[in-house]
Motif scaffolding. Structure first.
Motif, short mmCIF file in Angstrom:
data_model
loop_
_atom_site.label_atom_id
_atom_site.label_comp_id
_atom_site.label_asym_id
_atom_site.label_seq_id
_atom_site.Cartn_x
_atom_site.Cartn_y
_atom_site.Cartn_z
N ARG A 1 0.84 -1.19 0.00
CA ARG A 1 0.00 0.00 0.00
C ARG A 1 0.88 1.24 0.00
O ARG A 1 2.05 1.20 0.40
CB ARG A 1 -0.92 -0.03 1.21
N GLU A 2 0.32 2.39 -0.44
CA GLU A 2 1.12 3.60 -0.59
C GLU A 2 1.71 4.10 0.72
O GLU A 2 2.67 4.88 0.72
CB GLU A 2 0.29 4.71 -1.25
N ASP A 3 1.18 3.61 1.87
CA ASP A 3 1.76 3.98 3.15
C ASP A 3 2.85 3.02 3.60
O ASP A 3 3.37 3.12 4.72
CB ASP A 3 0.68 4.09 4.23
N GLY A 4 3.21 2.04 2.74
CA GLY A 4 4.27 1.10 3.06
C GLY A 4 3.81 -0.20 3.68
O GLY A 4 4.60 -1.14 3.81
N GLU A 5 2.53 -0.32 4.07
CA GLU A 5 2.01 -1.55 4.64
C GLU A 5 1.93 -2.63 3.55
O GLU A 5 1.60 -2.34 2.39
CB GLU A 5 0.63 -1.33 5.24
N GLU A 6 2.22 -3.90 3.93
CA GLU A 6 2.25 -5.00 2.97
C GLU A 6 1.17 -6.03 3.28
O GLU A 6 0.91 -6.33 4.46
CB GLU A 6 3.63 -5.66 2.98
N PHE A 7 0.56 -6.59 2.23
CA PHE A 7 -0.52 -7.56 2.37
C PHE A 7 -0.33 -8.67 1.32
O PHE A 7 -0.03 -8.39 0.16
CB PHE A 7 -1.89 -6.90 2.14
N ASP A 8 -0.53 -9.93 1.75
CA ASP A 8 -0.58 -11.02 0.79
C ASP A 8 -1.82 -10.86 -0.09
O ASP A 8 -2.78 -10.18 0.30
CB ASP A 8 -0.63 -12.38 1.51
N LEU A 9 -1.80 -11.50 -1.25
CA LEU A 9 -2.91 -11.39 -2.20
C LEU A 9 -3.48 -12.76 -2.53
O LEU A 9 -2.73 -13.69 -2.83
CB LEU A 9 -2.45 -10.72 -3.50
N GLY A 10 -4.80 -12.85 -2.50
CA GLY A 10 -5.51 -13.99 -3.05
C GLY A 10 -6.18 -13.56 -4.35
O GLY A 10 -6.82 -12.52 -4.40
N THR A 11 -6.01 -14.37 -5.40
CA THR A 11 -6.53 -14.01 -6.73
C THR A 11 -7.45 -15.12 -7.20
O THR A 11 -7.01 -16.07 -7.85
CB THR A 11 -5.39 -13.79 -7.72
N PRO A 12 -8.75 -15.03 -6.92
CA PRO A 12 -9.65 -16.16 -7.14
C PRO A 12 -10.11 -16.38 -8.57
O PRO A 12 -10.72 -17.40 -8.86
CB PRO A 12 -10.84 -15.85 -6.22
N THR A 13 -9.88 -15.43 -9.49
CA THR A 13 -10.38 -15.61 -10.86
C THR A 13 -9.25 -15.39 -11.85
O THR A 13 -8.25 -14.71 -11.57
CB THR A 13 -11.53 -14.63 -11.18
N ASP A 14 -9.42 -15.96 -13.06
CA ASP A 14 -8.42 -15.79 -14.12
C ASP A 14 -8.25 -14.32 -14.48
O ASP A 14 -7.13 -13.85 -14.71
CB ASP A 14 -8.84 -16.57 -15.38
N ALA A 15 -9.35 -13.57 -14.54
CA ALA A 15 -9.27 -12.17 -14.93
C ALA A 15 -8.43 -11.37 -13.93
O ALA A 15 -7.58 -10.56 -14.31
CB ALA A 15 -10.67 -11.57 -15.04
N ARG B 1 -6.17 -12.65 -11.85
CA ARG B 1 -4.80 -13.13 -11.92
C ARG B 1 -4.04 -12.49 -13.07
O ARG B 1 -2.87 -12.14 -12.95
CB ARG B 1 -4.77 -14.66 -12.04
N GLU B 2 -4.73 -12.32 -14.20
CA GLU B 2 -4.08 -11.71 -15.36
C GLU B 2 -3.73 -10.25 -15.07
O GLU B 2 -2.64 -9.77 -15.42
CB GLU B 2 -5.01 -11.82 -16.57
#
Length: 631
Positions: free
Chosen positions: A159-173, A175-176
């Motif tokens: 995030r723009e404030d420097g905080e970090e988060f893992d990502l889950g990407t449930p759809t092909d769109a 993920r692309e």
């Protein structure tokens, strides 16, 4: 060895449902067979485990057992999970981090390295994880950053404030979009749901529902597609413009792309004269080859197609532009693939598309297969087939990508090509995404060594076309029977492995002249096949059969003592001592690892011959991540 990748969306959904108090979602593939019951070859009686309290913890990918139990006093134990019910309980406890009580039997010295293994009968959750309904993420701004190879999720959101988060990407769109943002460095906004404590280590994970680009990344002039296109501006040529073929490029030039830019600029001027597009292509064809007969042969590979590639309602022009003065036959024809847009009746070159041949800016005998929705996502893609030939072998390759109005996106994870290939393109699963099936792989050179055809399947997966299947053709050659027996042992297909290895030991037919093979090669192939058959008999606790197989191999006149018969003796000795097939197999591999130069299967190196490595000699344990010598 075939592997299956569990979709990340399914993992995340399982964790979220568990945390909400719902039943866990099984993450096995629908066609994946149920794992066989845990077999304990050593300490068969064991000691009772009654209500021990602790945590179930993941082991690194590739470990034999997958997880371990950490008792509340800090002691650690491997886990055997003999039933589906127990495996589901273990999966739930592992994913939620809940404290558990376990019941079962403790065995020592199995399966490897004197480990202590609990074969579980029952698991109970002592503490439940609090339900996590998640918090909304609405238009957070930041960048998507790559994680190191092997990480479970693959990338994170900063995030723009420097905080970090893992990502889950449930759809092909999604993920692309994530893959594009990650590769280009564009700033994005994300919408979705923030979950804490999932999937591991109390991470903060955003399950992404939607992503928008805040800023387009700058066009990188160092990217190959742009380095080949002149910057402009473009105006109509003067009335007395008479194009002439350019001199050939200078191989010693400091900037080899400069010649290409000058050539594309010349072609652009020709297109912006009063000549038709086809008339310009005819002139380029004349420049490319010296004879009229040859020009007729290359005409199918010099083409143009007008289509709306980016969905803006205005057609682009995709052209195959031949190199002047170097093609004497169709098999040597090279062209530049260039996308043009038009503005007030002027042609403007926007991007050059590299061909399928690795490390080549040009296409070779390119054929436009389609401009259509190739991936099943409702967008328009371009699919182009290349064919290029060397001194003895021709190759077929595919270029697949998408033009978004600003840049060309190559949609292949790795170059898609194969030697001597028969190509089939079809939607095998009826989901709208095409698969590319190539069958071939044979190099027409003696130096390539022993070979067999194989089938490669490239499929649309996680935002790119990837190699998803690599299937060798069956062969009765003893070397390939041996390789296939090794693959069967990895899959624990004991009957198939024994059938293949026994065929080599009982009837080693090397008569087919596929490649030069010496007596020492035959000796080692048959001896290692005997080891493979012995491993199956060890799984069945049949020492007499193990001894008989080794005796049968040594009964052949050409099979003298060698490193593989020595390894077989070591396998037999350790199994007699431990009754542990895995420990005996590892000891057998150690013999080969000490003297790998004595273990190679061919004295004459073939650069296209399938090989196994030293760390695959014991197929009952996973290969190491370190580089291992080929055999």
């Amino acid at each position: 060895m075939n592997t299956r990748t569990v979709p990340l969306s399914l993992i995340i959904l399982s964790v979220v449902l568990i945390s909400a108090g719902c039943s866990p979602v099984p993450i096995n593939s629908p066609d994946e067979p149920t794992a066989p019951p845990t077999e304990i070859p050593g300490d068969s009686e064991g000691e009772p485990v009654e209500g021990w309290v602790g945590l179930i913890v993941d082991l690194p990918p590739g470990h034999q057992l997958g997880q371990y139990f950490e008792r509340e006093d800090g002691e650690e134990f491997d886990l055997g999970t003999p039933t589906d019910a127990v495996r589901e309980q273990v999966a739930e406890a592992k994913s939620t981090g809940a404290q558990v009580k376990v019941w079962g039997t403790l065995h020592t010295g199995v399966p490897v390295d004197e480990a202590r293994t609990i074969v579980l009968d029952r698991v109970e959750l002592v503490s439940e994880q609090p339900a996590d309904e998640g918090k909304p993420v609405e238009g957070w701004v930041g960048e998507i950053v790559d994680l190191p190879p092997g990480h479970q999720l693959g990338q994170y959101f900063e995030r723009e404030d420097g905080e970090e988060f893992d990502l889950g990407t449930p759809t092909d769109a999604v993920r692309e979009q994530v893959a594009e943002a990650k590769s280009t460095g564009a700033q994005v906004k994300v919408w979705g749901t923030l979950h804490t404590g999932v999937p591991v280590d109390e991470a903060r994970t955003i399950v992404v529902e939607r992503l928008e680009f805040v800023s387009e990344p700058p066009i990188d002039e160092d990217q190959p597609q742009n380095a080949l296109v002149p910057p402009g501006p473009f105006t109509p040529p003067p009335p007395d413009f008479e194009p002439t073929p350019p001199p050939p490029p200078d191989p010693a030039a400091d900037d080899p792309d400069l010649w290409v830019r000058d050539y594309v600029e010349l072609v652009t001027a020709m297109l912006n004269s009063e000549e038709s597009v086809q008339a310009v292509l005819d002139v380029l064809t004349t420049w490319a080859v010296p004879s009229e007969e040859a020009r007729t042969e290359i005409e199918p590979f010099v083409w143009t197609e007008s289509a709306d590639l980016d969905g803006d309602g205005v057609a682009e022009w995709l052209m195959s532009l031949p190199l002047p003065g170097e093609s004497y036959a169709p098999m040597w024809l090279r062209t530049y693939l260039v996308i043009f847009e038009t503005d007030q009746d002027l042609f403007i070159p926007r991007s050059a598309i590299r061909g399928a041949r690795p490390d080549a800016a040009t296409a070779h005998q390119p054929s436009l297969r389609m401009i259509d929705d190739v991936t099943g996502d409702g967008q328009t893609e371009v699919l182009i087939e290349d064919t290029w030939c060397g001194a003895h072998t021709c190759f077929t390759g595919l270029t697949v990508g998408r033009w978004d109005g600003a840049r060309w996106h190559d949609l292949a994870d790795e170059p898609i090509y194969q030697a001597s290939a028969d190509l089939t393109i079809e939607d095998r699963h009826g989901d709208g995404a095409l698969e590319f099936i190539m069958h071939g792989g044979i190099i027409g050179s003696v130096g390539a060594g022993l070979q067999r055809p194989y089938t490669w399947v490239f499929a649309w997966e996680d935002g790119a076309y990837r190699l998803v299947e690599d299937i060798p053709d069956p062969s009765d050659h003893p070397y390939y029977l041996m390789l296939d027996a090794n693959a069967a042992l990895v899959e624990q297909d004991w009957d198939r492995a024994l059938e293949l290895a026994s065929q080599v030991v009982s009837d080693p037919d090397f008569d087919e002249l596929m490649a030069p093979i010496e007596e020492v090669d035959k000796r080692r192939i048959v001896s290692y096949a005997a080891v493979q058959a012995m491993l199956v008999h060890a799984q069945r606790d049949d020492v007499a059969a193990m001894e008989a197989v080794l005796d049968q191999a040594l009964s052949h006149g050409f099979v003298e003592p060698n490193i593989y018969t020595e390894a077989a003796e070591r396998l037999l000795d350790v199994y007699r001592e431990t009754a542990d097939p895995v420990q005996a197999c590892s000891a057998m591999q150690d013999v080969v690892a000490e003297r790998p130069d004595e273990a190679v299967f061919f004295q004459r190196y073939g650069y296209n011959t399938e090989r196994i490595t030293v760390d695959q000699i014991c197929p009952l344990t996973p290969p190491t991540e370190d580089e291992s010598p080929q055999l």
